[in-house]
Design a protein around this motif. Structure first.
Motif, PDB file in Angstrom:
ATOM      1  N   ILE B  79       1.347  -9.320   2.399  1.00  0.00           N
ATOM      2  CA  ILE B  79       1.152  -8.080   3.163  1.00  0.00           C
ATOM      3  C   ILE B  79       0.173  -7.205   2.394  1.00  0.00           C
ATOM      4  CG2 ILE B  79       2.237  -6.006   4.102  1.00  0.00           C
ATOM      5  CD1 ILE B  79       4.874  -7.460   4.136  1.00  0.00           C
ATOM      6  N   TYR B  80      -0.803  -6.638   3.096  1.00  0.00           N
ATOM      7  CA  TYR B  80      -1.732  -5.704   2.473  1.00  0.00           C
ATOM      8  C   TYR B  80      -1.535  -4.348   3.128  1.00  0.00           C
ATOM      9  CZ  TYR B  80      -4.647  -9.333   0.227  1.00  0.00           C
ATOM     10  OH  TYR B  80      -5.130 -10.350  -0.550  1.00  0.00           O
ATOM     11  N   LEU B  81      -1.238  -3.330   2.295  1.00  0.00           N
ATOM     12  CA  LEU B  81      -1.031  -1.986   2.833  1.00  0.00           C
ATOM     13  C   LEU B  81      -1.968  -1.009   2.145  1.00  0.00           C
ATOM     14  CD1 LEU B  81       2.862  -1.852   2.578  1.00  0.00           C
ATOM     15  CD2 LEU B  81       1.533  -2.249   4.655  1.00  0.00           C
ATOM     16  N   GLU B  82      -2.437  -0.037   2.902  1.00  0.00           N
ATOM     17  CA  GLU B  82      -3.235   1.010   2.270  1.00  0.00           C
ATOM     18  C   GLU B  82      -2.342   2.223   2.102  1.00  0.00           C
ATOM     19  OE1 GLU B  82      -6.448   2.591   4.613  1.00  0.00           O
ATOM     20  OE2 GLU B  82      -7.596   3.004   2.800  1.00  0.00           O
ATOM     21  N   LEU B  83      -2.282   2.771   0.900  1.00  0.00           N
ATOM     22  CA  LEU B  83      -1.433   3.950   0.729  1.00  0.00           C
ATOM     23  C   LEU B  83      -2.010   4.934  -0.298  1.00  0.00           C
ATOM     24  CD1 LEU B  83       0.095   3.532  -2.214  1.00  0.00           C
ATOM     25  CD2 LEU B  83       1.716   2.246  -0.900  1.00  0.00           C
TER      26      LEU B  83
END
Lengths: 264, 284
Positions: B79-83
């Motif tokens: 999973i790739y998340l931007e935060l």
């Protein structure tokens, strides 16, 4: 010149650091760093030759103007917090007119070399304040004044200093937005080391010019407050450094011209 | 796509918080990549970041007591998340004495990382504080933008001096100049230099040691032929260097940097359970 503990120099210079530029004069007796503002106030930091491990001046005196902010940043390059046991060793060299001031600082095996450009020295104000013309003189222990100066009402434009052989003896007054505040020191107070007032004098000084002297006050153990016939103020701070050696910082200030006659 | 994890051990929690704090100091926004075994915090070298990039890697097993992840698809179990790491850092600030912290990927109006902090309370039922941190899900087609950077063909590799000293010096230098030159050689010497119209300051570090790099294909590494005394240098933005140094809350086990002459400086900071790489490009 060389110094085992650069803090002896940097802490003293911070006490006069209220303008970016300073004039340095080195003579056989030591180093004097002068900062001025508005042609009304002059602060001098004196570091005698004896404080240094090595101090030699080739000509009779050397004088140059330098950025005090830059000098302080260089002197404190290894940080300002004083860890017990660690100190920064300093070596300063100035070859002469037009040359930069070279600083060599060493702490824990790491060496920093600084080359600070110097400028033409300005004419320095001469307040012509000599001991023989002193009208009033008080020597106080600094701890008595520290809180007072730290809490000065800065909404007041002036700080009024009253010195008198009679009551109120020594009074600091401010006139700010919230009202006037007066702080009196009785002549027989424990904090009073010497009290020589011959005449009642009330003088006002621009508070913004005197506020930087709080730094010198914070470092000092004793302060002498003197005024002459024209109302010029001399504040002399006796500062003891980490090794117990004594240095002096002096502030000279002109009285504020805009005194309303009615107040007198 | 599912993700839930739980930390119960206070020491692990504090360690994790410290890492997030460090990341927050280095990047306003970054990518969090989740795999079965590891977490990655990635900052790619876009112009908006001033060209600096970061790769931070930690093994989930060292921090989490429970960790379940299901990626976007079976063959791409990630999973790739931007935060915004600062949000995560602030959420974890409330967890200093927590009994447990659960992190879950949820969808409340928008995708969020929900951080539920279970706090001790005087009554029998615990207090739970939940922070919903909005995240952006990075689609599969963009994953290639965030690949692990390769170690550059460096000219010099050297261990860093004591970070505390380095930080004090760089902090002062920042008052004097916007740019700083880092130069080092293979004899364990490193200099930090600034030069402006007003002042020139150089700090000399010695006896730092140069890490040995085994070359993978057995042939001589390009540093063998290099003159030991000659310096490789790069002029970089002093603020970026200070961000890296100031963000270090714990002393790393190993800290070193690789310099590609006039191109880029690659910092590697290794702690027991986490590795951080930071690339600062040289300014012409």
């Amino acid at each position: 010149a060389s110094l085992d503990n650069a803090r002896h120099l940097s802490s003293l210079l911070r006490a006069v650091h209220f303008q970016d530029h300073a004039t340095c004069v080195a003579t056989a007796s030591g180093l004097r760093v002068t900062v001025e503002d508005a042609k009304c106030i002059q602060a001098n930091a004196f570091i005698q030759a004896e404080i240094f491990q090595e101090f030699s001046v080739q000509e009779e005196s050397v004088m140059f103007r330098i950025s005090l902010s830059v000098l302080l940043d260089c002197l404190t390059i290894f940080g300002t917090s004083s860890l017990p046991g660690t100190s920064t060793a300093l070596r300063m060299c100035y070859r002469g007119y037009g040359y930069p001031l070279m600083l060599f600082l060493e702490e824990g095996g790491v060496v920093t070399v600084c080359k600070i450009n110097t400028q033409e020295p300005d004419e320095l104000l001469d307040f012509d304040f000599c001991s023989t013309k002193v009208v009033n003189k008080i020597i106080l222990q600094s701890e008595g004044l520290r809180e007072a100066f730290a809490e000065l009402d800065m909404t007041s434009e002036v700080l009024q200093i009253t010195m008198s052989p009679d009551k109120p003896y020594f009074r600091l007054s401010t006139f700010g937005n919230a009202g006037s505040a007066h702080l009196d020191y009785p002549r027989d107070s424990d904090l009073m080391e010497a009290f020589h007032c011959t005449q009642t004098q009330t003088n006002r000084y621009k508070i913004s010019l005197l506020k930087p002297s709080t730094k010198a006050l914070a470092l000092s153990c004793k302060v002498s407050i003197r005024t002459d016939a024209q109302g010029f103020l001399s504040l002399q701070y006796m500062i003891r450094n980490e090794d117990g050696q004594i240095c002096f910082v002096e502030y000279y200030c002109c009285p504020d011209e805009n005194m309303s006659e009615a107040e007198l | 796509m599912r993700f839930r994890a739980k930390i119960v051990d206070l020491a692990c929690l504090n360690h994790f918080s410290r890492i997030i704090n460090t990341i927050a100091k280095l990047a306003k926004t970054c990518i969090l990549r989740l795999t079965v075994c590891k977490l990655y915090f990635i900052l790619s070298d876009k112009v908006a970041n001033g060209g600096a990039s970061m790769w931070c890697e930690l093994s989930q097993g060292n921090f989490f007591d429970e960790f379940q992840m299901e990626g976007v698809a079976a063959e791409h179990n990630e999973i790739y998340l931007e935060l915004v790491p600062e949000n995560l850092s602030r959420a974890l600030k409330t967890a200093q004495n927590a009994k447990a912290v659960k992190i879950k990927l949820t969808n409340k109006h928008c995708p969020c990382l929900s951080v539920a902090v279970e706090l001790p309370s005087l009554s029998s039922s615990s207090r739970i504080v939940t922070h919903d941190i909005p995240v952006g899900v990075i689609p599969r087609r963009m994953w290639n933008d965030f690949r692990e950077p390769s170690v550059p063909d460096f000219d010099v590799s050297i261990y860093l001096p004591a970070l505390k000293t380095m930080k004090s010096v760089v902090e002062r230098m920042k008052n004097l100049s916007n740019l700083i030159v880092i130069e080092a050689n293979l004899s364990g010497e490193m200099n930090l230099k600034i030069e402006t119209d007003l002042v020139a300051v150089t700090t000399h570090f010695k006896d730092l040691g140069n890490p040995p790099w085994a070359s993978e294909d057995g042939c001589e590494s390009n540093t063998q032929d290099r003159d030991l005394e000659s310096m490789a240098e790069a002029c970089i933005d002093i603020k970026k260097l200070l961000q890296l140094l100031a963000g270090q809350q714990v002393n790393p086990t190993k800290a070193l940097c690789n310099i590609v002459h006039k191109r880029i400086v690659h910092f590697i900071l290794l702690h027991e359970e986490v590795s951080l790489q930071y690339f600062i490009p040289a300014i012409a």
